[in-house]
Design a protein around this motif. Structure first.
Motif, PDB file in Angstrom:
ATOM      1  N   ASP A 106       0.839  -1.201   0.000  1.00 35.90           N
ATOM      2  CA  ASP A 106       0.000   0.000   0.000  1.00 35.90           C
ATOM      3  C   ASP A 106       0.878   1.257   0.000  1.00 35.90           C
ATOM      4  OD1 ASP A 106       0.967  -0.638   2.513  1.00 35.90           O
ATOM      5  OD2 ASP A 106      -0.738   0.262   3.561  1.00 35.90           O
ATOM      6  N   GLU A 109      -0.065   4.878   1.185  1.00 33.60           N
ATOM      7  CA  GLU A 109      -0.355   5.200   2.583  1.00 33.60           C
ATOM      8  C   GLU A 109       0.901   5.353   3.432  1.00 33.60           C
ATOM      9  OE1 GLU A 109      -3.309   2.639   4.287  1.00 33.60           O
ATOM     10  OE2 GLU A 109      -4.295   2.328   2.351  1.00 33.60           O
ATOM     11  N   ASP A 113       1.589   7.173   7.224  1.00 30.86           N
ATOM     12  CA  ASP A 113       1.979   6.339   8.363  1.00 30.86           C
ATOM     13  C   ASP A 113       3.282   6.819   8.987  1.00 30.86           C
ATOM     14  OD1 ASP A 113      -0.256   4.814   8.150  1.00 30.86           O
ATOM     15  OD2 ASP A 113       0.736   2.999   7.440  1.00 30.86           O
TER      16      ASP A 113
END
Length: 234
Positions: A106, A109, A113
């Motif tokens: 992913d 993202e 994060d």
């Protein structure tokens, strides 16, 4: 979540683990205490695929890990923070964090994060460009735990996270472990500070000479006279 049955590990002629059986259910903190040389770190290394057991079964979320390589185990959600911190000393703090994201699919993202873990560990944001090897011991422990979280674990294996740290920093690490659990990450904790580990854990195992000697609710284990005498300074 984790089901270990009759696990044995050998180093040549030495049997470091002798038929260990234990389990971890989602949302728990489970601690393993024991003397140096009991086999605690060997157990975590076997669970994370760094060494292969001589016998027994390891199942994580129903999948057999016996022949699964370590990098695949991490990708599947079981992440190991080994004893000794092992920050990548010649890389910056930010580069250490990004090193944990290579396995992730992913990619969109990752930036969010990284920003999130830096919010949890403000010192890492302050020192993002600093070489990891120049951080204090406590800061390096925060870095390797942040790095592990960026791999998005469902089960986090922590090996002696407070080892060698000042009491005030150690306290912060234990608070962080509890916070991680509250956010939905299950934790299997090995810790030389048995009193603090038992205080935050739901359940406990006592490992002696490669065998499980005692298990139960953490509070019950903490009140056992044998544990008090051997590990709690009683």
């Amino acid at each position: 979540m984790l089901d270990v049955s009759n696990l044995s590990v050998r180093y040549g002629a030495i049997e470091a683990l002798k038929g260990v059986t234990l389990n971890v259910t989602p949302g728990e903190i489970v601690t393993i205490i024991g003397a140096n040389g009991a086999g605690k770190s060997t157990l975590l290394r076997a669970l994370s695929g760094l060494i292969r057991p001589a016998a027994g079964r390891i199942r994580f979320e129903g999948a057999d890990l016996a022949a699964v390589p370590a990098h695949t185990i991490v990708r599947n959600g079981l992440v190991h923070v080994p004893e000794g911190r092992m920050a990548l000393a010649k890389l910056s703090v930010l580069e250490n964090l990004l090193a944990a994201t290579g396995i992730r699919r992913d990619k969109s993202e990752i930036a969010a994060d990284v920003d999130r873990v830096m919010g949890r560990f403000p010192i890492l944001r302050e020192r993002a460009k600093q070489l990891a090897g120049t951080l204090s011991g406590g800061q390096q422990q925060m870095l390797v735990m942040a790095r592990a979280l960026l791999a998005r674990p469902r089960l986090l294996l922590l090996d002696e996270p407070s080892l060698g740290l000042a009491p005030v920093i150690s306290q912060q690490i234990f608070e962080l472990v509890s916070e991680i659990r509250r956010e939905g990450v299950t934790v299997l904790l090995i810790e030389q500070n048995a009193k603090r580990a038992l205080a935050i854990a739901d359940r406990a195992y006592v490992l002696e000479l490669g065998r499980i000697a005692l298990t139960g609710a953490a509070a019950a284990v903490a009140s056992d006279p044998r544990v008090i005498q051997a590990y709690l300074g009683g």
